[in-house]
Write a protein that holds these residues in place. Structure first.
Motif, mmCIF file in Angstrom:
data_model
loop_
_atom_site.group_PDB
_atom_site.id
_atom_site.type_symbol
_atom_site.label_atom_id
_atom_site.label_comp_id
_atom_site.label_asym_id
_atom_site.label_seq_id
_atom_site.Cartn_x
_atom_site.Cartn_y
_atom_site.Cartn_z
ATOM 1 N N ARG A 7 0.848 -1.230 -0.159
ATOM 2 C CA ARG A 7 -0.119 -0.022 0.002
ATOM 3 C C ARG A 7 0.965 1.021 0.094
ATOM 4 N NH1 ARG A 7 -5.962 0.272 2.708
ATOM 5 N NH2 ARG A 7 -6.573 2.186 2.077
ATOM 6 N N PRO A 8 1.258 1.683 -1.237
ATOM 7 C CA PRO A 8 2.149 2.846 -1.258
ATOM 8 C C PRO A 8 1.299 3.962 -0.819
ATOM 9 C CG PRO A 8 2.495 1.691 -3.247
ATOM 10 C CD PRO A 8 1.245 0.853 -2.531
ATOM 11 N N VAL A 9 2.087 4.903 -0.076
ATOM 12 C CA VAL A 9 1.189 6.325 0.453
ATOM 13 C C VAL A 9 1.854 7.340 -0.096
ATOM 14 C CG1 VAL A 9 0.905 4.924 2.549
ATOM 15 C CG2 VAL A 9 2.887 6.495 2.356
ATOM 16 N N GLU A 10 1.085 8.506 -0.463
ATOM 17 C CA GLU A 10 1.369 9.665 -0.744
ATOM 18 C C GLU A 10 2.677 10.330 -0.011
ATOM 19 O OE1 GLU A 10 1.035 11.289 -3.551
ATOM 20 O OE2 GLU A 10 -0.661 10.173 -4.498
ATOM 21 N N GLN A 11 3.623 10.888 -0.243
ATOM 22 C CA GLN A 11 4.948 11.477 0.643
ATOM 23 C C GLN A 11 4.035 12.363 1.026
ATOM 24 O OE1 GLN A 11 7.702 9.537 1.216
ATOM 25 N NE2 GLN A 11 6.171 7.954 0.326
ATOM 26 N N GLY A 12 3.249 13.423 0.528
ATOM 27 C CA GLY A 12 2.796 14.522 1.314
ATOM 28 C C GLY A 12 1.795 14.387 2.483
ATOM 29 N N ASP A 13 0.946 12.997 2.291
ATOM 30 C CA ASP A 13 0.088 12.968 3.312
ATOM 31 C C ASP A 13 0.655 12.126 4.537
ATOM 32 O OD1 ASP A 13 -1.719 13.431 1.433
ATOM 33 O OD2 ASP A 13 -2.437 11.287 0.965
ATOM 34 N N LEU A 14 1.841 11.299 4.126
ATOM 35 C CA LEU A 14 2.838 10.911 5.452
ATOM 36 C C LEU A 14 3.425 11.932 5.967
ATOM 37 C CD1 LEU A 14 3.839 8.662 7.048
ATOM 38 C CD2 LEU A 14 5.477 8.157 5.117
ATOM 39 N N SER A 15 3.850 12.887 5.310
ATOM 40 C CA SER A 15 4.660 14.163 5.820
ATOM 41 C C SER A 15 3.616 14.811 6.943
ATOM 42 C CB SER A 15 5.302 15.046 4.912
ATOM 43 O OG SER A 15 6.467 14.313 4.228
ATOM 44 N N LEU A 16 2.574 14.948 6.512
ATOM 45 C CA LEU A 16 1.612 15.632 7.370
ATOM 46 C C LEU A 16 1.371 14.845 8.680
ATOM 47 C CD1 LEU A 16 -0.586 17.123 4.553
ATOM 48 C CD2 LEU A 16 0.659 18.509 6.183
ATOM 49 N N ALA A 17 1.060 13.748 8.310
ATOM 50 C CA ALA A 17 0.631 12.446 9.662
ATOM 51 C C ALA A 17 2.023 12.664 10.312
ATOM 52 C CB ALA A 17 0.392 11.385 8.975
ATOM 53 N N LEU A 18 3.070 12.522 9.965
ATOM 54 C CA LEU A 18 4.176 12.573 10.816
ATOM 55 C C LEU A 18 4.382 13.971 11.649
ATOM 56 C CD1 LEU A 18 6.894 10.909 8.346
ATOM 57 C CD2 LEU A 18 6.075 10.232 10.451
ATOM 58 N N ALA A 19 3.908 14.831 11.192
ATOM 59 C CA ALA A 19 4.047 16.259 11.646
ATOM 60 C C ALA A 19 3.034 16.272 12.639
ATOM 61 C CB ALA A 19 3.660 17.389 11.023
ATOM 62 N N LEU A 65 -3.689 8.082 12.865
ATOM 63 C CA LEU A 65 -2.570 8.757 12.053
ATOM 64 C C LEU A 65 -2.196 8.233 10.787
ATOM 65 C CD1 LEU A 65 -0.416 10.119 14.779
ATOM 66 C CD2 LEU A 65 -1.647 11.495 13.173
ATOM 67 N N ALA A 66 -2.235 6.930 10.886
ATOM 68 C CA ALA A 66 -1.860 5.871 9.691
ATOM 69 C C ALA A 66 -2.954 6.007 8.583
ATOM 70 C CB ALA A 66 -1.868 4.370 9.978
ATOM 71 N N ALA A 67 -4.391 6.064 9.227
ATOM 72 C CA ALA A 67 -5.714 6.227 8.255
ATOM 73 C C ALA A 67 -5.529 7.558 7.680
ATOM 74 C CB ALA A 67 -6.790 6.028 9.114
ATOM 75 N N ALA A 68 -4.809 8.541 8.157
ATOM 76 C CA ALA A 68 -4.996 9.865 7.418
ATOM 77 C C ALA A 68 -3.955 9.712 6.473
ATOM 78 C CB ALA A 68 -4.418 10.849 8.605
ATOM 79 N N ALA A 69 -2.843 9.073 6.836
ATOM 80 C CA ALA A 69 -1.745 8.957 5.678
ATOM 81 C C ALA A 69 -1.986 7.958 4.534
ATOM 82 C CB ALA A 69 -0.440 8.585 6.458
ATOM 83 N N GLY A 70 -3.006 7.366 4.639
ATOM 84 C CA GLY A 70 -3.541 6.507 3.551
ATOM 85 C C GLY A 70 -3.070 4.933 3.965
ATOM 86 N N ASP A 79 -10.253 12.653 23.962
ATOM 87 C CA ASP A 79 -9.471 13.815 24.560
ATOM 88 C C ASP A 79 -9.529 14.916 23.642
ATOM 89 O OD1 ASP A 79 -6.612 15.263 24.608
ATOM 90 O OD2 ASP A 79 -7.240 14.571 26.802
ATOM 91 N N GLU A 80 -9.832 16.089 24.075
ATOM 92 C CA GLU A 80 -9.991 17.374 23.288
ATOM 93 C C GLU A 80 -8.864 17.695 22.597
ATOM 94 O OE1 GLU A 80 -11.001 22.064 23.507
ATOM 95 O OE2 GLU A 80 -11.314 20.882 25.194
ATOM 96 N N THR A 81 -7.609 17.705 23.202
ATOM 97 C CA THR A 81 -6.377 17.819 22.363
ATOM 98 C C THR A 81 -5.952 16.963 21.244
ATOM 99 O OG1 THR A 81 -5.242 18.570 24.432
ATOM 100 C CG2 THR A 81 -3.762 17.733 22.655
ATOM 101 N N VAL A 82 -6.354 15.493 21.544
ATOM 102 C CA VAL A 82 -6.097 14.588 20.644
ATOM 103 C C VAL A 82 -6.984 14.664 19.310
ATOM 104 C CG1 VAL A 82 -6.441 11.961 20.119
ATOM 105 C CG2 VAL A 82 -5.415 12.832 22.251
ATOM 106 N N THR A 83 -8.394 15.056 19.649
ATOM 107 C CA THR A 83 -9.274 15.414 18.715
ATOM 108 C C THR A 83 -8.902 16.529 17.872
ATOM 109 O OG1 THR A 83 -10.965 16.288 20.017
ATOM 110 C CG2 THR A 83 -11.070 13.932 19.468
ATOM 111 N N THR A 84 -8.142 17.537 18.460
ATOM 112 C CA THR A 84 -7.998 18.706 17.736
ATOM 113 C C THR A 84 -6.702 18.338 16.672
ATOM 114 O OG1 THR A 84 -8.546 20.208 19.702
ATOM 115 C CG2 THR A 84 -7.139 21.044 17.984
ATOM 116 N N VAL A 85 -5.709 17.805 17.288
ATOM 117 C CA VAL A 85 -4.524 17.504 16.341
ATOM 118 C C VAL A 85 -5.000 16.547 15.333
ATOM 119 C CG1 VAL A 85 -2.522 16.300 16.118
ATOM 120 C CG2 VAL A 85 -2.968 17.844 18.103
ATOM 121 N N LEU A 86 -5.948 15.547 15.474
ATOM 122 C CA LEU A 86 -6.308 14.569 14.394
ATOM 123 C C LEU A 86 -7.125 15.266 13.340
ATOM 124 C CD1 LEU A 86 -6.738 11.057 16.388
ATOM 125 C CD2 LEU A 86 -4.926 11.930 14.988
ATOM 126 N N ALA A 87 -8.064 15.926 13.848
ATOM 127 C CA ALA A 87 -8.944 16.759 12.846
ATOM 128 C C ALA A 87 -8.012 17.797 11.935
ATOM 129 C CB ALA A 87 -10.131 17.800 13.638
#
Length: 201
Positions: free
Chosen positions: A18-30, A144-149, A163-171
């Motif tokens: 399952r190759p992922v888009e590097q840009g998507d993975l970069s955002l998830a890593l951040a 995060l893995a789902a967001a990265a594809g 948790d509000e902090t967790v949901t804020t970052v994931l959103a």
């Protein structure tokens, strides 16, 4: 080990299937780095604003780099702005760092000792830890893995994320990935229109 490094290892493990888009993975890593910095008490969130704390070494080179890059003047930086700024080419930085510390390798050709093929994780305690966390269904890592594809998030994947902090970052990660996909789609349409002009359509 950190969430960001675990995510990078999981992404490399999944790459052949399952190759992922590097840009998507970069955002998830951040986004993963943000969770790591929160855990290290290097920052707290006030709504969607990042309030840095006193900087202390985390023992991880890329995470220390992230901590030193935090904006330390009011009105501070939003989570979304951080993702775009810190996420630029971050997936490549993690691939290089994992190789630098010996956690990945590249297959070598038999006759020519040049690096060929993709980077792959080696058998290590770091890889086993990431795989164990993945197998246990860590909700933040899974989101995060789902967001990265890397995989599809299960329907109940956010059940434990109240948790509000967790949901804020994931959103913010999810919104940034969708925005990046919209940019990619727009470029495809523009390129197709440009090609059609040159073909005389």
């Amino acid at each position: 080990m950190t969430t960001a490094r675990d995510l990078a290892i999981i992404a490399l493990d999944a790459a052949p299937d399952r190759p992922v888009e590097q840009g998507d993975l970069s955002l998830a890593l951040a986004g993963a780095e943000m969770f790591d910095l929160i855990e290290a008490r290097a920052l707290v969130l006030d709504g969607d604003r990042i309030l840095p704390s006193a900087q202390a070494p985390t023992g991880d080179r890329l995470l220390d780099e992230a901590a030193s890059a935090l904006v330390r003047q009011e009105p501070y930086e939003s989570v979304e702005d951080w993702l775009w700024r810190r996420g630029r080419a971050l997936s490549s930085a993690y691939v290089e760092d994992l190789e630098r510390v010996g956690l990945t390798t590249r297959p070598r050709g038999r006759r020519i000792p040049l690096r060929t093929g993709r980077t792959a994780p080696v058998d290590s305690s770091a890889r086993r830890r990431a795989e164990e966390r993945w197998a246990l269904g860590d909700p933040v890592l899974a989101a995060l893995a789902a967001a990265a594809g890397i995989h599809d998030e299960p329907a109940d994947g956010t059940a434990e994320l109240d948790d509000e902090t967790v949901t804020t970052v994931l959103a913010a990660v999810g919104d940034a990935v969708m925005e990046l996909e919209a940019v990619r789609q727009r470029r495809v349409i523009e390129d197709a229109a440009f090609d059609n002009v040159w073909r005389g359509y």
